[in-house]
Design a protein around this motif. Structure first.
Motif, PDB file in Angstrom:
ATOM      1  N   MET A  78      -1.623   6.958   0.157  1.00 44.13           N
ATOM      2  CA  MET A  78      -2.769   7.308  -0.672  1.00 44.13           C
ATOM      3  C   MET A  78      -2.303   7.484  -2.104  1.00 44.13           C
ATOM      4  O   MET A  78      -1.156   7.766  -2.366  1.00 44.13           O
ATOM      5  N   SER A  79      -3.226   7.355  -3.006  1.00 43.61           N
ATOM      6  CA  SER A  79      -2.966   7.583  -4.424  1.00 43.61           C
ATOM      7  C   SER A  79      -3.938   8.646  -4.932  1.00 43.61           C
ATOM      8  O   SER A  79      -4.938   8.957  -4.275  1.00 43.61           O
ATOM      9  N   ALA A  80      -3.658   9.165  -6.122  1.00 48.38           N
ATOM     10  CA  ALA A  80      -4.573  10.132  -6.723  1.00 48.38           C
ATOM     11  C   ALA A  80      -5.942   9.497  -6.959  1.00 48.38           C
ATOM     12  O   ALA A  80      -6.975  10.155  -6.802  1.00 48.38           O
ATOM     13  N   ALA A  81      -5.969   8.201  -7.309  1.00 50.03           N
ATOM     14  CA  ALA A  81      -7.244   7.520  -7.555  1.00 50.03           C
ATOM     15  C   ALA A  81      -8.094   7.466  -6.287  1.00 50.03           C
ATOM     16  O   ALA A  81      -9.313   7.668  -6.337  1.00 50.03           O
ATOM     17  N   VAL A  82      -7.465   7.205  -5.145  1.00 49.83           N
ATOM     18  CA  VAL A  82      -8.194   7.172  -3.871  1.00 49.83           C
ATOM     19  C   VAL A  82      -8.675   8.576  -3.510  1.00 49.83           C
ATOM     20  O   VAL A  82      -9.829   8.772  -3.112  1.00 49.83           O
ATOM     21  N   ALA A  83      -7.797   9.563  -3.654  1.00 47.36           N
ATOM     22  CA  ALA A  83      -8.168  10.951  -3.345  1.00 47.36           C
ATOM     23  C   ALA A  83      -9.331  11.409  -4.222  1.00 47.36           C
ATOM     24  O   ALA A  83     -10.256  12.084  -3.749  1.00 47.36           O
ATOM     25  N   LEU A  84      -9.321  11.023  -5.491  1.00 42.19           N
ATOM     26  CA  LEU A  84     -10.391  11.407  -6.415  1.00 42.19           C
ATOM     27  C   LEU A  84     -11.697  10.711  -6.037  1.00 42.19           C
ATOM     28  O   LEU A  84     -12.753  11.348  -5.990  1.00 42.19           O
ATOM     29  N   GLN A  85     -11.658   9.421  -5.738  1.00 45.90           N
ATOM     30  CA  GLN A  85     -12.874   8.721  -5.337  1.00 45.90           C
ATOM     31  C   GLN A  85     -13.444   9.318  -4.059  1.00 45.90           C
ATOM     32  O   GLN A  85     -14.659   9.514  -3.945  1.00 45.90           O
ATOM     33  N   ASP A  86     -12.578   9.631  -3.102  1.00 44.86           N
ATOM     34  CA  ASP A  86     -13.052  10.248  -1.853  1.00 44.86           C
ATOM     35  C   ASP A  86     -13.733  11.585  -2.119  1.00 44.86           C
ATOM     36  O   ASP A  86     -14.768  11.902  -1.520  1.00 44.86           O
ATOM     37  N   ALA A  87     -13.173  12.386  -3.029  1.00 39.04           N
ATOM     38  CA  ALA A  87     -13.748  13.697  -3.344  1.00 39.04           C
ATOM     39  C   ALA A  87     -15.087  13.553  -4.067  1.00 39.04           C
ATOM     40  O   ALA A  87     -16.039  14.298  -3.796  1.00 39.04           O
ATOM     41  N   ILE A  88     -15.179  12.593  -4.985  1.00 41.58           N
ATOM     42  CA  ILE A  88     -16.448  12.356  -5.684  1.00 41.58           C
ATOM     43  C   ILE A  88     -17.506  11.874  -4.697  1.00 41.58           C
ATOM     44  O   ILE A  88     -18.646  12.347  -4.701  1.00 41.58           O
ATOM     45  N   TYR A  89     -17.131  10.956  -3.824  1.00 37.05           N
ATOM     46  CA  TYR A  89     -18.057  10.460  -2.800  1.00 37.05           C
ATOM     47  C   TYR A  89     -18.581  11.622  -1.953  1.00 37.05           C
ATOM     48  O   TYR A  89     -19.789  11.752  -1.736  1.00 37.05           O
ATOM     49  N   ALA A  90     -17.661  12.475  -1.492  1.00 32.67           N
ATOM     50  CA  ALA A  90     -18.054  13.609  -0.649  1.00 32.67           C
ATOM     51  C   ALA A  90     -19.022  14.532  -1.385  1.00 32.67           C
ATOM     52  O   ALA A  90     -19.998  15.022  -0.803  1.00 32.67           O
ATOM     53  N   ALA A  91     -18.774  14.770  -2.674  1.00 33.24           N
ATOM     54  CA  ALA A  91     -19.658  15.639  -3.456  1.00 33.24           C
ATOM     55  C   ALA A  91     -21.044  15.020  -3.604  1.00 33.24           C
ATOM     56  O   ALA A  91     -22.059  15.726  -3.521  1.00 33.24           O
ATOM     57  N   LEU A  92     -21.103  13.714  -3.817  1.00 34.55           N
ATOM     58  CA  LEU A  92     -22.399  13.056  -4.002  1.00 34.55           C
ATOM     59  C   LEU A  92     -23.219  13.044  -2.720  1.00 34.55           C
ATOM     60  O   LEU A  92     -24.415  13.341  -2.741  1.00 34.55           O
ATOM     61  N   VAL A  93     -22.604  12.715  -1.590  1.00 29.53           N
ATOM     62  CA  VAL A  93     -23.375  12.656  -0.345  1.00 29.53           C
ATOM     63  C   VAL A  93     -23.718  14.046   0.185  1.00 29.53           C
ATOM     64  O   VAL A  93     -24.667  14.190   0.956  1.00 29.53           O
ATOM     65  N   ALA A  94     -22.966  15.070  -0.238  1.00 32.98           N
ATOM     66  CA  ALA A  94     -23.233  16.432   0.230  1.00 32.98           C
ATOM     67  C   ALA A  94     -24.318  17.137  -0.583  1.00 32.98           C
ATOM     68  O   ALA A  94     -24.869  18.144  -0.136  1.00 32.98           O
ATOM     69  N   ASP A  95     -24.637  16.622  -1.764  1.00 28.75           N
ATOM     70  CA  ASP A  95     -25.627  17.281  -2.612  1.00 28.75           C
ATOM     71  C   ASP A  95     -27.028  17.055  -2.040  1.00 28.75           C
ATOM     72  O   ASP A  95     -27.484  15.909  -1.919  1.00 28.75           O
ATOM     73  N   PRO A  96     -27.737  18.151  -1.691  1.00 30.12           N
ATOM     74  CA  PRO A  96     -29.040  17.981  -1.034  1.00 30.12           C
ATOM     75  C   PRO A  96     -30.092  17.287  -1.899  1.00 30.12           C
ATOM     76  O   PRO A  96     -30.849  16.458  -1.395  1.00 30.12           O
ATOM     77  N   GLY A  97     -30.153  17.602  -3.175  1.00 27.99           N
ATOM     78  CA  GLY A  97     -31.150  16.971  -4.050  1.00 27.99           C
ATOM     79  C   GLY A  97     -30.913  15.480  -4.207  1.00 27.99           C
ATOM     80  O   GLY A  97     -31.845  14.671  -4.122  1.00 27.99           O
ATOM     81  N   LEU A  98     -29.668  15.112  -4.403  1.00 24.08           N
ATOM     82  CA  LEU A  98     -29.323  13.692  -4.551  1.00 24.08           C
ATOM     83  C   LEU A  98     -29.493  12.963  -3.226  1.00 24.08           C
ATOM     84  O   LEU A  98     -30.036  11.855  -3.171  1.00 24.08           O
TER      85      LEU A  98
END
Length: 134
Positions: free
Chosen positions: A1-21
């Motif tokens: 894994m790279s920091a770029a992959v870890a960051l994209q995974d974290a951003i993805y998780a935040a977006l899909v977890a946001d109830p309004g979005l």
């Protein structure tokens, strides 16, 4: 894994977890959208990482583009609304990266709203800057 992959995974998780979005895009957040994708949806666009090492810490500066796609006869109003939800979701999220990486900072640097060659589609571009360590 790279920091770029870890960051994209974290951003993805935040977006899909946001109830309004999530209520608006129903989980349609893609790295590479399928050809028959429903609207509205969100995709990861181009990204860049630049070495940002200091003393004993390996660091990187990341520039990430998030694309927001709506289909309302070309109106940008709904697109602006969704881009606002993305910004809020990222502001409020405490992004946790997979080991051995850590988030130093994340900010929404810029948002643009534009039309698309498909005249019924509006395109929002959210530019994110993030610093990681690890």
């Amino acid at each position: 894994m790279s920091a770029a992959v870890a960051l994209q995974d974290a951003i993805y998780a935040a977006l899909v977890a946001d109830p309004g979005l999530s209520a608006q895009v129903a989980g349609r957040v893609y790295d590479n959208a399928p050809s028959s994708v429903e609207y509205p949806h969100i995709t990861f666009g181009p990204s860049q990482e630049i070495s940002d090492d200091v003393e004993c810490i390996a660091g990187e500066l990341h520039a990430i583009q998030i694309d927001v796609w709506t289909q309302e006869r070309g109106s940008k109003r709904g697109n602006k609304f969704l881009c606002g939800l993305v910004k809020a979701a990222l502001r409020e999220a405490e992004l946790m990266l997979d080991e051995p990486y850590a988030m130093s900072s994340l900010r929404v640097a810029d948002v643009q709203y534009m039309g698309d060659p498909r005249t019924d589609v509006a395109h929002g571009v959210i530019s994110i800057e993030a610093r990681t360590e690890g």
